[in-house]
Scaffold this motif. Structure first.
Motif: not given
Length: 65
Positions: A1-26
């Motif tokens: 969920y945290l490392t797969k789904i949030i970056p995909i959904v967050g990236g679709i909504i915001s256009g910045r998947r990298d930001a959501y990948s960083y969030l999961a890492s932190s």
């Protein structure tokens, strides 16, 4: 969920998947309650409580000063 789904959904909504990948890492690298709670207590707080939220994607800490 945290490392797969949030970056995909967050990236679709915001256009910045990298930001959501960083969030999961932190989140994954943040200290666990058994490490962080004593640090909060050493900072002068008391009655520390931690609650896991959003299927473990985040945690809320509450303490009294």
């Amino acid at each position: 969920y945290l490392t797969k789904i949030i970056p995909i959904v967050g990236g679709i909504i915001s256009g910045r998947r990298d930001a959501y990948s960083y969030l999961a890492s932190s989140i994954l690298h943040f200290p666990k309650p058994e490490v962080f709670n004593p640090e909060i207590l050493q900072s002068g707080f008391r009655k520390v409580a931690a609650s896991s939220l959003t299927f473990g994607a985040c945690r809320m800490y509450v303490a009294e000063k």
